[in-house]
Design a protein around this motif. Structure first.
Motif, PDB file in Angstrom:
ATOM      1  N   ALA A  92      27.331  36.206  31.164  1.00 11.79           N
ATOM      2  CA  ALA A  92      27.722  37.518  31.393  1.00 11.79           C
ATOM      3  C   ALA A  92      28.508  37.646  32.872  1.00 11.79           C
ATOM      4  N   ILE A  93      27.960  37.042  33.642  1.00 13.07           N
ATOM      5  CA  ILE A  93      28.532  37.048  35.090  1.00 13.07           C
ATOM      6  C   ILE A  93      30.002  36.583  35.119  1.00 13.07           C
ATOM      7  N   SER A  94      30.090  35.502  34.174  1.00 13.68           N
ATOM      8  CA  SER A  94      31.557  34.838  34.159  1.00 13.68           C
ATOM      9  C   SER A  94      32.601  36.018  33.425  1.00 13.68           C
ATOM     10  N   ILE A  95      32.205  36.597  32.519  1.00 12.65           N
ATOM     11  CA  ILE A  95      33.094  37.617  31.629  1.00 12.65           C
ATOM     12  C   ILE A  95      33.353  38.812  32.655  1.00 12.65           C
ATOM     13  N   ILE A  96      32.279  39.313  33.397  1.00 12.22           N
ATOM     14  CA  ILE A  96      32.342  40.253  34.266  1.00 12.22           C
ATOM     15  C   ILE A  96      33.267  39.844  35.270  1.00 12.22           C
ATOM     16  N   PHE A  97      33.409  38.709  36.065  1.00 11.68           N
ATOM     17  CA  PHE A  97      34.027  38.398  37.218  1.00 11.68           C
ATOM     18  C   PHE A  97      35.404  38.046  36.605  1.00 11.68           C
ATOM     19  N   LEU A  98      35.611  37.508  35.317  1.00 10.09           N
ATOM     20  CA  LEU A  98      36.798  37.532  34.754  1.00 10.09           C
ATOM     21  C   LEU A  98      37.590  39.024  34.534  1.00 10.09           C
ATOM     22  N   LEU A  99      36.860  39.631  34.150  1.00  9.37           N
ATOM     23  CA  LEU A  99      37.546  41.065  34.040  1.00  9.37           C
ATOM     24  C   LEU A  99      38.030  41.732  35.225  1.00  9.37           C
ATOM     25  N   ALA A 100      36.876  41.569  36.353  1.00 12.60           N
ATOM     26  CA  ALA A 100      37.506  41.890  37.656  1.00 12.60           C
ATOM     27  C   ALA A 100      38.339  41.587  38.162  1.00 12.60           C
ATOM     28  N   VAL A 101      38.729  40.215  37.902  1.00 12.21           N
ATOM     29  CA  VAL A 101      39.963  39.575  38.403  1.00 12.21           C
ATOM     30  C   VAL A 101      41.109  40.007  37.817  1.00 12.21           C
ATOM     31  N   LEU A 102      40.949  40.131  36.476  1.00 12.09           N
ATOM     32  CA  LEU A 102      42.241  40.633  35.547  1.00 12.09           C
ATOM     33  C   LEU A 102      42.503  41.999  36.053  1.00 12.09           C
ATOM     34  N   ALA A 103      41.576  42.901  36.289  1.00 16.80           N
ATOM     35  CA  ALA A 103      41.842  44.373  36.665  1.00 16.80           C
ATOM     36  C   ALA A 103      42.748  44.225  38.227  1.00 16.80           C
ATOM     37  N   VAL A 104      42.396  43.329  39.097  1.00 12.79           N
ATOM     38  CA  VAL A 104      42.992  43.152  40.516  1.00 12.79           C
ATOM     39  C   VAL A 104      44.463  42.584  40.212  1.00 12.79           C
ATOM     40  N   VAL A 105      44.574  41.621  39.411  1.00 12.96           N
ATOM     41  CA  VAL A 105      45.866  41.064  39.072  1.00 12.96           C
ATOM     42  C   VAL A 105      46.729  42.053  38.528  1.00 12.96           C
ATOM     43  N   SER A 106      46.322  42.918  37.733  1.00 20.69           N
ATOM     44  CA  SER A 106      46.929  43.852  36.895  1.00 20.69           C
ATOM     45  C   SER A 106      47.444  44.879  37.581  1.00 20.69           C
ATOM     46  N   VAL A 107      46.935  45.363  38.882  1.00 14.47           N
ATOM     47  CA  VAL A 107      47.134  46.138  39.585  1.00 14.47           C
ATOM     48  C   VAL A 107      48.493  45.602  40.385  1.00 14.47           C
ATOM     49  N   PHE A 108      48.159  44.134  41.115  1.00 10.66           N
ATOM     50  CA  PHE A 108      49.221  43.597  41.643  1.00 10.66           C
ATOM     51  C   PHE A 108      50.554  43.445  40.694  1.00 10.66           C
ATOM     52  N   THR A 109      50.273  43.061  39.511  1.00 10.33           N
ATOM     53  CA  THR A 109      51.293  43.098  38.706  1.00 10.33           C
ATOM     54  C   THR A 109      52.107  44.676  38.286  1.00 10.33           C
ATOM     55  N   THR A 110      51.545  45.662  38.316  1.00 13.12           N
ATOM     56  CA  THR A 110      52.063  47.190  38.401  1.00 13.12           C
ATOM     57  C   THR A 110      52.768  47.195  39.480  1.00 13.12           C
ATOM     58  N   LEU A 111      52.236  46.794  40.895  1.00 16.13           N
ATOM     59  CA  LEU A 111      52.921  47.045  42.066  1.00 16.13           C
ATOM     60  C   LEU A 111      54.142  46.134  42.083  1.00 16.13           C
ATOM     61  N   GLY A 112      54.158  45.011  41.451  1.00  7.37           N
ATOM     62  CA  GLY A 112      55.206  44.117  41.393  1.00  7.37           C
ATOM     63  C   GLY A 112      56.496  44.823  40.716  1.00  7.37           C
ATOM     64  N   ARG A 113      56.181  45.284  39.521  1.00  2.00           N
ATOM     65  CA  ARG A 113      57.062  46.001  38.804  1.00  2.00           C
ATOM     66  C   ARG A 113      57.662  47.124  39.333  1.00  2.00           C
ATOM     67  N   LEU A 114      56.859  47.870  40.171  1.00  2.00           N
ATOM     68  CA  LEU A 114      57.444  49.145  40.936  1.00  2.00           C
ATOM     69  C   LEU A 114      58.281  48.493  42.007  1.00  2.00           C
ATOM     70  N   SER A 115      57.730  47.352  42.777  1.00  2.00           N
ATOM     71  CA  SER A 115      58.553  46.895  43.951  1.00  2.00           C
ATOM     72  C   SER A 115      59.925  46.220  43.433  1.00  2.00           C
ATOM     73  N   ARG A 116      59.957  45.722  42.318  1.00  2.18           N
ATOM     74  CA  ARG A 116      61.416  45.303  41.815  1.00  2.18           C
ATOM     75  C   ARG A 116      62.417  46.425  41.447  1.00  2.18           C
ATOM     76  N   GLY A 117      61.784  47.550  41.053  1.00  4.47           N
ATOM     77  CA  GLY A 117      62.699  48.769  40.845  1.00  4.47           C
ATOM     78  C   GLY A 117      62.919  49.578  42.346  1.00  4.47           C
ATOM     79  N   TYR A 118      61.998  49.343  43.176  1.00  4.96           N
ATOM     80  CA  TYR A 118      62.179  50.037  44.387  1.00  4.96           C
ATOM     81  C   TYR A 118      63.254  49.033  45.273  1.00  4.96           C
ATOM     82  N   GLY A 119      63.057  47.782  45.186  1.00 11.60           N
ATOM     83  CA  GLY A 119      64.099  46.928  45.795  1.00 11.60           C
ATOM     84  C   GLY A 119      65.394  46.773  45.540  1.00 11.60           C
ATOM     85  N   GLY A 120      65.386  47.231  44.091  1.00 13.01           N
ATOM     86  CA  GLY A 120      66.989  47.271  43.405  1.00 13.01           C
ATOM     87  C   GLY A 120      67.662  48.582  43.551  1.00 13.01           C
ATOM     88  N   ALA A 121      66.901  49.536  43.960  1.00 17.53           N
ATOM     89  CA  ALA A 121      67.436  51.017  44.118  1.00 17.53           C
ATOM     90  C   ALA A 121      68.452  51.059  45.352  1.00 17.53           C
TER      91      ALA A 121
END
Length: 287
Positions: free
Chosen positions: A258-287
């Motif tokens: 259970a610790i492993s699954i919760i830790f995995l989900l927490a890491v995926l949530a943070v990585v998802s935030v970085f991925t979303t910011l990456g998409r926004l940054s590509r649009g901002y940088g190309g503007a």
């Protein structure tokens, strides 16, 4: 004469070529992950009762939540240090000659050429009470008694930052290398100073590299079991060691799963935030 056979596109491949990789992925990632999730649904170590008891136990336990929070905070601190130190190195790399570029890239890659255990023990020697830092400060008369640097949050952050620095610096070097140098000259010719050029031109265009470096560094820092354990010692507990204790020492495999699954989900949530910011940054940088 018959029609000439149509030429085959050499750039197109059948999906069958991906079958070995897909099979490897299913056998050594998906299947163990499913087994881990199945094991986490056991409410007791004997496997007689099923449910979400292990997850509820973790989420209702202040100690477990504090360990998770400390681990996520550690990743943020290490990422911030690597970004602050790695960006000037990447910036300098793009503005020196080929010979100095070779030296810089060698220094950046040097941690990857050394075993993580060797690097960690080196930091134990450096941060110790009789280590280089304390010996230097005492010889200069700055301190009278040795500082406690080992087995502290500061020591873990510094050691992890040095270990993970290449994961931050290399994406930044790539991102800064794609920026047209004429943009700096154009900005300065229009009256912008160095700092304004940096914040209005260089930084926005380098955001994809910043996001990529932060993602890699954060994910690697919070899962660095060896460095966290040796430099942090028994006085500091993070999720990898917490998981190890539950699985190997206490033999509580359902709770460890259970610790492993919760830790995995927490890491995926943070990585998802970085991925979303990456998409926004590509649009901002190309503007």
């Amino acid at each position: 004469m018959g029609a000439a056979p149509a030429s085959r596109d050499v750039t197109s491949y059948g999906m069958g070529l991906a079958a070995p990789l897909a099979l490897f992925f299913l056998l050594f990632f998906v299947a163990p992950l499913l087994q881990l999730f199945w094991l986490s649904l056991h409410n007791d170590t004997a496997g007689l009762h099923w449910g979400l008891g292990q997850y509820l136990h973790f989420l209702a336990d202040p100690f477990s939540l504090s360990v998770l929070g400390s681990t996520l905070l550690l990743g943020a601190e290490v990422t911030a240090v690597c970004l602050v130190l790695g960006f000037p190195i990447a910036w300098l790399y793009q503005r020196v000659g080929p010979r100095l570029q070779t030296i810089i890239i060698l220094i950046v890659l040097l941690p990857l050429l050394t075993s993580v255990v060797v690097r960690t023990f080196a930091w134990i020697v450096i941060l110790g009470r009789q280590g280089i830092i304390n010996a230097t400060l005492q010889s200069l008369g700055i301190i009278d008694t040795p500082l406690k640097l080992l087995y502290t949050q500061f020591g873990v952050v510094i050691a992890l930052a040095q270990v993970q620095m290449p994961l931050m610096t290399l994406p930044l070097i790539t991102a800064l290398g794609r920026i047209d140098p004429n943009l700096d000259d154009a900005s300065c010719s229009l009256g912008a100073g160095s700092w304004r050029t940096f914040f209005r031109v260089v930084l926005p265009l380098s955001l994809p590299g910043v996001i990529a470096g932060c993602t890699l560094t954060y994910a690697a820092a919070i899962t660095a079991f060896i460095t966290q354990s040796l430099v942090g010692g028994g006085q500091m507990l993070f999720m990898p060691m917490y998981l190890y204790q539950q699985a190997s020492t206490l033999q509580n495999w359902p709770f460890a799963s259970a610790i492993s699954i919760i830790f995995l989900l927490a890491v995926l949530a943070v990585v998802s935030v970085f991925t979303t910011l990456g998409r926004l940054s590509r649009g901002y940088g190309g503007a």
